[in-house]
Design a protein around this motif. Sequence first.
Motif, PDB file in Angstrom:
ATOM      1  N   UNK A 154       2.071   6.255  -0.630  1.00  0.00           N
ATOM      2  CA  UNK A 154       1.269   5.663   0.434  1.00  0.00           C
ATOM      3  C   UNK A 154       0.670   6.725   1.335  1.00  0.00           C
ATOM      4  N   UNK A 155       1.457   7.781   1.616  1.00  0.00           N
ATOM      5  CA  UNK A 155       0.944   8.862   2.460  1.00  0.00           C
ATOM      6  C   UNK A 155      -0.227   9.577   1.784  1.00  0.00           C
ATOM      7  N   UNK A 156      -0.112   9.827   0.481  1.00  0.00           N
ATOM      8  CA  UNK A 156      -1.202  10.473  -0.245  1.00  0.00           C
ATOM      9  C   UNK A 156      -2.448   9.594  -0.260  1.00  0.00           C
ATOM     10  N   UNK A 157      -2.248   8.296  -0.379  1.00  0.00           N
ATOM     11  CA  UNK A 157      -3.392   7.397  -0.435  1.00  0.00           C
ATOM     12  C   UNK A 157      -4.136   7.270   0.869  1.00  0.00           C
ATOM     13  N   UNK A 158      -3.546   7.702   1.975  1.00  0.00           N
ATOM     14  CA  UNK A 158      -4.196   7.572   3.274  1.00  0.00           C
ATOM     15  C   UNK A 158      -4.389   8.922   3.969  1.00  0.00           C
ATOM     16  N   UNK A 159      -4.371   9.963   3.180  1.00  0.00           N
ATOM     17  CA  UNK A 159      -4.645  11.309   3.700  1.00  0.00           C
ATOM     18  C   UNK A 159      -5.936  11.820   3.082  1.00  0.00           C
TER      19      UNK A 159
END
Length: 303
Positions: free
Chosen positions: A205-210
């Motif tokens: 999720x962090x990668x998808x919103x960075x």
Amino acid sequence: MGWQIAAASAVVVVLAGLTTLALSPLLGRGRPEHGGGPDRDDEILRSTLLVAGVIGVAIAGVAGFLIARRAVAPLGEALARQRRFVADAGHELRTPLTVMHTRAQLIARRMEPQDPALPAMRQLLDDSRVLGEIVDELLASAVLTADPGRGEPIEVRALLDEIARSMAVLAQAREVQISVAGPPGVWVTGSRVALRRALAALVDNALGHTPPGGWVQLAVDVRGEHVVLAVTDSGEGLAGLDPAELTRRFARGPRAADGPGGRRFGLGLALVQEVASAHGGTLTLGPAPTGGARAELVLPIRS
């Protein structure tokens, strides 16, 4: 349950009244005569009511405890049945999944490298492996919920390094830097498969919103008797969203994740919270000091 409380209240009132009638002569008999009159009668009545009230409160407390215990008992039985069902279903599914995966491996080995069906067969192998891991996770979750102390020892820094390596390809494709920080030699007790899935969901999720050029960091820290596993990113943050609301199943931000912004978690964050609870820990979500988002998985340290 309502009628039980009403009945218990009525019994308390009746007992208090009977106690008042029974104690009135006794309280009056033990006092020296200083003359009768309304004042003396009022004093006896007050003393009697005080004693009756104390007895009534005690009886009400005992009745409330027994009623609450009886009301909660079916819930405990339902949870026990649910754990047994998950464990039984996991055991029943494990054998056929293992057989299916083994057969797929044998077929893949016999296929020629140029066979056009080989990529599909390899994908079938991956899917069957994932199903097996899910079954193992269900079994581990059932065991941990019933007895949290039955988990395996897990060195968390090594687990974070493993997750970072597995997510490195995805991070490179999105031009995001991924790193790990924290001391080695910190241990927790639990299911390695379940914790790996929970942390991988947070990293995904962090990668998808960075955005490209940003970073995601996995870190381990010790706070007293607890271990904090944190996933921090330099992305868009929570944009004023309520962290508690995002833990609901299928919760999402005001915009979809594939739109111009807004975080979307679906089942991910709710499942991570369930994994944390099964391990005797908690999940917290909030803004990062750098402006992005920070998720913390707080677990008891292995003594």
